[in-house]
Design a protein around this motif. Structure first.
Motif, PDB file in Angstrom:
ATOM      1  N   CYS A   9       0.942  -1.229   0.079  1.00  0.00           N
ATOM      2  CA  CYS A   9       0.091  -0.232   0.105  1.00  0.00           C
ATOM      3  C   CYS A   9       0.714   1.125   0.004  1.00  0.00           C
ATOM      4  O   CYS A   9       2.006   1.341   0.645  1.00  0.00           O
ATOM      5  CB  CYS A   9      -0.876  -0.076   1.157  1.00  0.00           C
ATOM      6  N   GLU A  10       0.502   2.342  -0.847  1.00  0.00           N
ATOM      7  CA  GLU A  10       1.387   3.375  -0.837  1.00  0.00           C
ATOM      8  C   GLU A  10       1.080   4.704   0.343  1.00  0.00           C
ATOM      9  O   GLU A  10       1.839   5.283   0.484  1.00  0.00           O
ATOM     10  CB  GLU A  10       0.984   4.086  -2.207  1.00  0.00           C
ATOM     11  N   ASP A  11      -0.246   4.253   0.837  1.00  0.00           N
ATOM     12  CA  ASP A  11      -0.608   5.334   1.873  1.00  0.00           C
ATOM     13  C   ASP A  11      -0.645   4.501   3.272  1.00  0.00           C
ATOM     14  O   ASP A  11      -1.253   3.821   3.499  1.00  0.00           O
ATOM     15  CB  ASP A  11      -1.858   5.914   1.448  1.00  0.00           C
ATOM     16  N   GLU A  12       0.198   5.178   4.329  1.00  0.00           N
ATOM     17  CA  GLU A  12       0.071   4.554   5.479  1.00  0.00           C
ATOM     18  C   GLU A  12      -1.213   4.724   6.110  1.00  0.00           C
ATOM     19  O   GLU A  12      -1.563   3.741   7.140  1.00  0.00           O
ATOM     20  CB  GLU A  12       1.205   5.046   6.404  1.00  0.00           C
TER      21      GLU A  12
ATOM     22  N   ASP B 203       2.862  -6.283   1.919  1.00  0.00           N
ATOM     23  CA  ASP B 203       2.583  -5.137   2.631  1.00  0.00           C
ATOM     24  C   ASP B 203       3.496  -4.669   3.972  1.00  0.00           C
ATOM     25  O   ASP B 203       3.957  -3.693   3.988  1.00  0.00           O
ATOM     26  CB  ASP B 203       1.291  -4.930   3.020  1.00  0.00           C
TER      27      ASP B 203
ATOM     28  N   CYS C 204       4.909   1.181   3.942  1.00  0.00           N
ATOM     29  CA  CYS C 204       4.551   2.643   3.472  1.00  0.00           C
ATOM     30  C   CYS C 204       4.866   3.538   4.624  1.00  0.00           C
ATOM     31  O   CYS C 204       4.740   4.633   4.641  1.00  0.00           O
ATOM     32  CB  CYS C 204       3.077   2.953   3.018  1.00  0.00           C
TER      33      CYS C 204
END
Length: 1670
Positions: free
Chosen positions: A1436-1439, A1454, A1634
């Motif tokens: 995932c790019e957004d925490e 992830d 992320c």
């Protein structure tokens, strides 16, 4: 001309002068003595200071030259074809004193393996330093340290087409120091977008660079530069950025000779370096092909006056022409090159010969008339022919001049080493190489050969004074020319029609030859007055008698010279009347001799290459092993340089630049016979080279022998100071105990049996070594050596090997004269008198021989003696070896002629080879058998001329659209594509399917749901779902059956109709295949050739398994052969088939020894399948008995019904089927079923009772009838009397999917043919890793049946061929560098087909590695569409996003790697930072102790924080380092309960095709990059890891490698020190990719990591914390 721009020189010249082009230290003239010999003297203090400053500057931005980093990158990206080794200052960087972790021990086991494994006892105490007796390597010059300019350029990687090769790389730091780079920055702005507008033409600069960097000489008499200077020049993009843009675009413009020759030389350099040869044509898009036209015109004009050039220039120009004519796959090259060899060249042929050729071929005559009409329209006459037309004649004129020059200086040629352009004879060899290139392709052969014959070139070559000078070691110009002549001769008379392209059988060739002799006799008889007395002598000779050269010569001498010329030139029109009296008549013979030779050669009996191969010994001798022409790279230092220690060889710079008398694999072949003949000779040479390495290595280990009397005191026996595990000195003189009488029609003996005795009486001979020798198998190849240099320096170069002969083991006896267990069946079955004297002991197992005699097809393991039987007795062994009978016959004739001693009685060493590398004889016999079968089929397929396919005879035509089929044994639809002709997509499944407007395919469990179907066919016009009733299918659910409807004949678009599958229900799909994968699966199930390119992690194996599953679902009666290169890949496919369970286990068969490591509960070997079949039969008969009882039969009747398969079939026919038919009749038309369902009791609990008649019928079919159908398949096993017949039936009739390796296919092909086995589909995985012939043999494991389209010859049953591989990864392993690069032996069939433009599917979605790890190698697969990553492998790019559910695949990717700050890193382990330095305990066995310690310490750290050992793999690039890692792990980890061994410790090459969660890679090298530079090896190394990749090496060394630049740029974004987070544990890990990285702990030194591991271990053990134990 615009003024020259000023530049700055790297020497201390003024700024307004031209940059210095003085030769740097790589030039022999300017290398200091200390640099030339690193051992000659010590460096002075000033030199050391200079080295230190140079070393310091290497880390700076190189401000002393005007070269930017971008320019360097551009040079590398352009394929900079050099490999400059960066300098390394000497010092104590490798000293590990004061390092507790390293001084704890000295890794004695690995060093001992490297130092004295099989070494003489006196050598064991030597230090692991470089021996002065070893051959020099690329590392030796590195030891100079301070003199950075003295280092050598490392040898090339093997040639590879279309930019997919490993380009010999550039060390950018060293390249920046070269004066040429400074000049490039000033004059052609390397790295910037160049155009003709911005680059000024400068002929003076071109001339200066040409003489200084390419050929030498010139007005200033420059010394000849080394070829490495050409590599440096190419690295500056001199061709792309200066020479090409400054070519004029006007067709009448003048181009200087230096300009043309510079381009020619650099094109050849690109070919030798394995980089794209013709990319420079379009380097500047504007007017690229116009400039090429100008260049070609200038090059052809220069060829017309080639005799005016210097020898080295003539050689370079001819080499360039060879490159041109072997690049016909490039359209812009083909259209220009074929004009030079078109029918218009016949203008310069004698008119009488031209009239004869045109009269014989009406189509040629029409083409000639059409040409004359066009030329008349253009007002062209013979006095104003363009250079294109005069090209061939000009080349032949200059060749004749060169032949005379070589003859005039013949004495010098015999002593001049073979170097390009060194002598006229070497230039003649280059002319022959060019002619061989022209003869080897149909498109260039058809007009050239006739013109060459008309000039009498073959006669000139045969009469040349150097024609017989084949001996010469090292290779001389004379021997090179003589060997090239011998290689050229067979091509002229090759069995193919030059104009119809029809392959000819040798019988047809000889029939035509006999007819020509009869025509000659008739002509002489008709002109009695002219040719008397031949009309009464020669005319009445038999045809067979005339073919003898002596007979015809004797008759021709009865004619005068004038009449002989008239007969040869005027009447028979064999050669032109001006062939001798031309501008360059032969200086080495008179006119009569010339014409006599022309006649004799014309009417000599045609020789058949297959007949010669059949008589050829397959075992090499010392003559072939040490032939300088075959192994030219050995001559520089006495031995080949195996740089990586695993078989890829390094050659000297000049080797691949020489023309060599070797066959070459190419894109196109004349016929299948041509293809097979080349493959046979190349594989024979490759096996000879491998044998040579074993022989020389063994001889050097043994040392020079001393002689003492044997035990009987009757003769002298050799005693060797050393020993070898693979060789035994003979105890007594060998004896020839049996020489069989020749068979009918043969001259060689039927058997030559040699008896040798050996003894395991030395303390070095361990019990394991003795057991290995006792495990030798029947017919295993062995070699007899005579090792005795006796002061002969030439022999000492090869370890003192005087004689080498090969043979096969027929019998081995122990000390009591009893056969060893593996050979007892030989003693029982052999009728030889020798074996009759050695009958087995009474307690031998009598059934062993019977069982052994029936295992031929399956290759089952050899049977031991009966259980509890004692093993061989004593330490003496007697070997009965069947020597090569053909070689023995030749040896006896040579011995008699020379009156020499019998070499068979002087052998003193018995040598065996590793079984894995010792199958060469079987492979060669297999190729030979295929050759013979091809000739038989060709004879059977001979068709009348009027049935031949029409050939286009236009002057500019390239190749025929379709070749005539010759019954080759290949499928008819494949033959043209395989040989490289016709349309590349002619065998593509979609093209072959065009005959039908639609086709169907049941996709079974391929699709997950309806949406998946729509996604999988993005190019379809429509995708509609249709139910069984023809209406719209509202709620579609798998399994699906798809119908593909072609919209129209002109439109290739299709519509897809999706319907319910009519087959058995499929299991739920476990994978969501991508559109590319679905396309590959679809094509793989259709008739034709399918190529699937699978980058790492894209599911090649899953695609192969799905294809196998669907083939069985759609074509259940057909058989499939699955072949791979390695056992590991084959077992992987088989395991997935077993788990998928869509094919019944009884239909699966795994052949070969690799089945033992299959890793499944069932036994899929031949014997295991028979046993399982018999057991399954008993189980089913038990079910039949239960059914009979359930149907009300008595117990006795039920047992009778289930007694055999036959009784069960009768029970089914008379009772079961009738009961159901009666029940169905009662139920028909009723709303409710009768309650008396006959199988209700039998099916109780196993299935629900049916509710209607349709369900009842399905229940009967699925649960009852299938039981009897399966039993019917087992019925033959009841009646087959022997185990062997059951094995044969299992293969030929029952098995539907048969799996084997390519090696097993070659070994057992003869047995497959004898069994009559047939198969319909071939699926080959790892097809890019096997050689051409290894890929062909699996296609020819069955005999052709039926008839082809013409009805003339039997055709192969193969309907589908699916090749799956990745040509961007490692190619086939070829140990001989010359065969790899010059002969293209390393090019696989898969890579060749891709280069030919055969359509292929590229899988573009990888699901193995993290997206960040994939980016390290994805750049190798382009950007359209590029290599993408599955969403499940992305973090995932957004925490702030919701974490994936625990336990899902997405959650694995992830989460960050526990304990590590990064998921990948390049950890710097250089001399300066860690003290890590490579060492070489023995040649090419490279190790790095510090790196090994660092890698193992990292592994221990990972185990300490909870990583399972099964998820970690240690990889390295060298065998020596692998052994060292094994040793470190064995001592530190193997027995420790907290650590244990990792899943694998392997080399990168061996691990190709496998994967692991975490991979630790050791690059080893610190002085030079070595063979690791190969970008294909880089792709393999970087693509093995799923979650974490940690590379250990010298960062500064690999950062500057051009091929590694994209990957190293990404590594450079991470710290070069290992960044750890020791507080994290695997079991407690929650940090996501992320999220920010906590402050890491940077490992400054391996000692710090060792201390961290030690402290953590103490806490775990002492503190009682839970450790991650196994």
């Amino acid at each position: 001309m615009p003024p020259r721009r000023s530049s700055r020189s790297v020497s201390n010249q003024k700024s307004n002068t031209q940059p210095s082009l003085e030769a740097p230290a790589e030039h022999p003239a300017s290398v200091p003595a200390s640099a030339k010999n690193p051992r000659s003297s010590n460096l002075t203090s000033s030199a050391k200071s200079s080295a230190s400053s140079r070393k310091a500057q290497s880390h700076s931005s190189h401000k002393n030259v005007n070269v930017s980093a971008d320019m360097m990158v551009a040079a590398a990206a352009a394929g900079a074809p050099i490999d400059v080794v960066p300098a390394t200052a000497t010092g104590n960087g490798g000293d590990t004193s004061g390092t507790p972790a390293l001084n704890e021990r000295k890794h004695s086991s690995a060093r001992k393996r490297a130092r004295d494994n099989d070494a003489p006892p006196g050598a064991r105490n030597q230090k692991s330093q470089k021996s002065t007796s070893r051959p020099p390597t690329d590392d030796d010059d590195e030891n100079v340290g301070a003199n950075a300019d003295a280092v050598d350029i490392v040898a090339h990687a093997a040639a590879r087409a279309a930019g997919n090769a490993a380009m010999p790389g550039v060390s950018l730091r060293r390249l920046a120091d070269d004066p040429l780079m400074s000049l490039a920055a000033e004059r052609w702005a390397v790295g910037e977008a160049s155009s003709s507008a911005s680059i000024a033409r400068d002929d003076e600069l071109v001339r200066d660079v040409y003489h200084r960097e390419l050929v030498g000489g010139g007005p200033k008499n420059m010394p000849t530069p080394s070829r490495r200077r050409r590599s440096v020049l190419d690295a500056t993009r001199y061709l792309e950025a200066f020479l090409q843009p400054t070519l004029p675009t006007e067709t009448d413009a003048v181009v200087s000779d230096e300009h043309v020759l510079s381009i020619a030389a650099l094109v050849c350099e690109k070919r030798h370096s394995g980089v794209p040869v013709w990319a420079w044509v379009h380097a500047n898009e504007a007017d690229g092909e116009k400039r090429l036209d100008v260049f070609f015109s200038a090059a052809i004009a220069l060829t017309a006056r080639i005799s005016e050039l210097a020898a080295v220039e003539r050689d370079a120009l001819l080499a360039f022409l060879g490159v041109v004519f072997t690049s016909l796959e490039q359209p812009f090259v083909r259209v220009r090159a074929l004009k030079l060899v078109s029918i218009s060249a016949w203008h310069l042929m004698s008119e009488s010969r031209r009239e004869l050729e045109l009269a014989l071929n009406p189509k040629l005559e029409r083409a000639w008339k059409k040409l004359l009409a066009r030329e008349a329209k253009e007002k062209m006459d013979t006095t104003s022919l363009p250079n294109d037309v005069k090209f061939l004649a000009g080349v032949l004129d200059s060749f004749e001049v060169e032949l005379n020059a070589a003859a005039d200086d013949a004495a010098t040629a015999t002593t001049t080493p073979a170097v390009p352009g060194a002598h006229a004879a070497a230039v003649c060899a280059r002319y022959l190489e060019l002619l061989m290139c022209l003869y080897n392709q149909l498109a260039t052969r058809r007009y050239v050969r006739t013109l060459v014959d008309d000039r009498g070139i073959a006669a000139r070559l045969a009469l040349h004074p150097l024609a017989a000078s084949t001996n010469g070691s090292p290779l001389t110009c004379a021997s090179l020319f003589a060997k090239m002549r011998l290689a050229f001769e067979p091509l002229s008379a090759f069995e193919v029609d030059d104009h119809t392209y029809q392959p000819l059988s040798i019988d047809e060739v000889r029939r035509r030859h006999d007819a020509s002799i009869l025509q000659m006799q008739a002509l002489i008889h008709a002109r009695k007055p002219l040719y008397a007395p031949l009309d009464t002598t020669l005319c009445f000779e038999s045809v067979k008698h005339v073919t003898g050269q002596g007979v015809l010569r004797a008759h021709l001498r009865e004619l005068s010279a004038e009449r002989l010329k008239m007969l040869t030139c005027t009447s028979l029109r064999i050669v032109s009347s001006t062939a001798f009296a031309s501008s360059t008549p032969p200086s080495f013979c008179d006119e009569r001799t010339f014409h006599e030779e022309c006649m004799v050669r014309r009417y000599a009996r045609p020789q058949d290459a297959v007949e010669a191969i059949n008589l050829m010994p397959l075992f090499p001798t010392e003559v072939e092993l040490f032939d300088a022409a075959n192994f030219a790279e050995d001559e520089s230092d006495g031995t080949a340089a195996d740089d990586e220690g695993t078989g890829v060889l390094v050659a000297s710079n000049a080797d691949v630049a020489l023309p060599l008398p070797l066959p070459r694999l190419s894109l196109q072949y004349l016929t299948l016979k041509d293809y097979l003949t080349r493959c046979f000779h190349l594989h024979r040479l490759e096996s000879t080279y491998e044998i040579k390495g074993d022989v020389v290595d063994t001889a050097r280990r043994l040392g020079m022998p001393s002689y003492r009397s044997d035990r009987n005191g009757s003769s002298s026996c050799a005693f060797f100071p050393g020993w070898s595990r693979m060789a035994l000195p003979l105890r007594d003189t060998p004896k020839l105990v049996d020489i069989g009488a020749p068979r009918l029609g043969e001259a060689k003996p039927s058997l030559v049996l040699l008896e040798v005795k050996v003894s395991f009486d030395r303390r070095e001979y361990s019990p394991q070594m003795m057991a290995d020798w006792d495990d030798i198998r029947p017919n295993e190849a062995m070699f007899m050596l005579t090792v005795d240099a006796s002061g002969d320096a030439n022999l000492q170069r090869h370890g003192g090997v005087r004689h080498v002969r090969g043979g096969e083991v027929l019998m081995v006896f122990d000390a009591e004269g009893n056969p060893l267990p593996n050979f007892r069946h030989v003693a029982q079955t052999s009728q030889s008198e020798y074996f009759q004297r050695h009958r087995p002991r009474k307690n031998d197992s009598n059934d062993a021989g019977v069982r052994m005699s029936t295992e031929g097809i399956m290759g089952a393991s050899m049977l031991r003696g009966a259980p509890g039987e004692s093993g061989p007795s004593g330490r003496e062994r007697t070997f009965a070896i069947a020597m090569d009978a053909a070689r023995y016959h030749a040896d006896m004739k040579a011995m008699e002629a020379a009156n020499s001693a019998n070499p068979y009685l002087g052998f003193n060493v018995l040598l065996r080879r590793s079984p894995e590398a010792n199958n060469f004889k079987s492979v060669l016999e297999c190729v030979r058998d295929v050759l013979n079968e091809d000739q038989l089929q060709l004879s059977a397929a001979a068709a009348p001329p009027d049935q031949l396919a029409p050939a286009e005879m236009e002057a500019d035509a390239s190749v025929p659209a379709i070749r005539a089929v010759g019954g080759s044994g290949l499928p008819e639809w494949l033959e043209d594509v395989f040989l490289g002709y016709g349309s590349p997509d002619a065998a593509h499944p979609d093209v072959l399917a065009e005959e039908a407007s639609s086709y169907e395919l049941d996709f079974g469990d391929t699709f997950v749901d309806a949406e998946h179907v729509k996604e999988s066919f993005p190019e379809a016009v429509s995708v509609e779902f249709v139910g069984a009733d023809g209406a719209v299918w509202k709620n579609p659910a798998p399994p699906f059956r798809c119908q593909f409807d072609r919209m129209s004949d002109d439109d290739q678009s299709t519509a897809v109709r999706v319907m319910p599958s009519a087959g058995s229900p499929a299991t739920n799909a476990s994978l969501r295949f991508s559109p590319a994968q679905v396309n590959a699966i679809r094509l793989g199930c259709m008739r034709g050739l399918s190529l699937v390119v699978g980058p790492p992690g894209t599911g090649k194996t899953d695609v192969a398994v799905q294809i196998l599953s669907l083939l069985h679902r759609n074509f259940p009666r057909e058989r499939v052969l699955i072949v791979t290169h390695s056992n590991a890949a084959l077992n992987d496919i088989f395991q997935k088939l077993f788990v998928k369970d869509t094919i019944a286990q009884r239909y699966l068969l795994r052949l070969g020894a690799g089945e033992r490591s299959l890793g499944v509960s069932e036994d899929f070997s031949n014997t295991g399948r028979v046993d399982a079949t018999l057991q399954r039969r008993l189980e089913l008969l038990g079910e039949v008995e239960r059914l009979a009882l359930a149907m009300g039969m008595s117990e006795d009747d039920a047992k009778d019904a289930a007694y055999t398969c036959e009784s069960a079939a009768r029970f089914h026919l008379l009772h079961v089927s009738r009961s159901f038919e009666q029940y169905a009749k009662e139920a028909e038309g009723q709303k409710t079923l009768p309650s008396s369902f006959p199988f209700a009791s039998f099916l109780s609990g196993a299935a629900e009772l049916p509710k209607d008649l349709e369900e009842a019928r399905a229940c009967y079919e699925h649960h009852v009838k299938t039981l009897f159908d399966e039993l019917e398949e087992y019925r033959p096993f009841e009646v087959l009397p022997t185990h062997g017949k059951r094995l044969s039936y299992l293969l030929v009739h029952q098995s539907k999917v048969v799996a084997m390796t390519t090696t097993h296919a070659a070994l057992k092909r003869k047995d497959f043919l004898a069994s009559g086995w047939q198969y319909d589909t071939l699926v080959m995985e790892e097809s890019a890793q096997v050689t051409e012939i290894d890929a062909l043999i699996p296609m020819m494991l069955q005999r052709s049946t039926g008839a082809g389209s013409g009805g003339n010859a039997p055709q192969s049953r193969l309907k589908r061929i699916v090749l799956i591989g990745d040509h961007n990864q490692l190619p086939p392993v070829v140990q001989n560098h010359v065969l790899s690069s010059y002969s293209n032996l390393e090019v696989s069939l898969f890579a060749r087909l891709v280069r030919l433009g055969v359509p292929h599917v590229t899988l573009d979605l990888q699901g193995r590695s993290r997206e960040t790890l994939c980016d390290l190698y994805a750049w190798r697969y382009g950007t359209s569409p590029g290599l993408r990553t599955l969403d499940t492998c992305k973090a995932c790019e957004d925490e702030k996003s919701t974490p994936p559910s625990s336990g899902s695949m997405r959650s694995t990717y992830d989460l960050a790697n526990a304990g590590f700050a990064h998921d990948y890193q390049f950890i710097d382990v250089s001399e300066e930072t860690m003290g890590g330095e490579e060492s070489c305990p023995r040649p090419h066995y490279v190790q790095n102790l510090v790196e090994a310690e660092y890698v193992v310490a990292t592994y221990m750290y990972m185990r300490m924080i909870g990583y399972p050992r099964e998820s970690i793999v240690l990889l390295t690039t060298y065998v020596g380092q692998r052994d060292l890692l094994e040793d470190v792990v064995a001592r530190r980890c193997a027995q420790h309960p907290l650590f244990g061994r990792p899943r694998a410790i392997s080399t990168v090459d061996r691990f190709q095709g496998q994967q692991s969660d975490f991979v630790l890679v050791s690059l080893v090298r610190t002085k030079s990059v070595g063979y690791v530079r190969d970008v294909r090896r880089l792709v393999v190394a970087l693509s093995r890891a799923r979650l974490g990749l940690y590379v250990f090496g010298k960062f500064d060394l690999f950062r500057d490698v051009a091929e590694w630049k994209p990957a190293m740029d990404k590594f450079n974004t991470r710290p070069s020190k290992l960044a750890l987070i020791p507080t994290e544990k695997v079991s407690e890990m929650s940090r996501r990719m992320c999220q920010p990285i906590p402050r890491p702990f940077f490992v400054e030194h391996v000692n710090a990591l060792a201390e961290l591991v030690t402290n953590s271990c103490a806490k775990l053990v002492g503190g009682g914390d839970d450790a991650d134990k196994e």
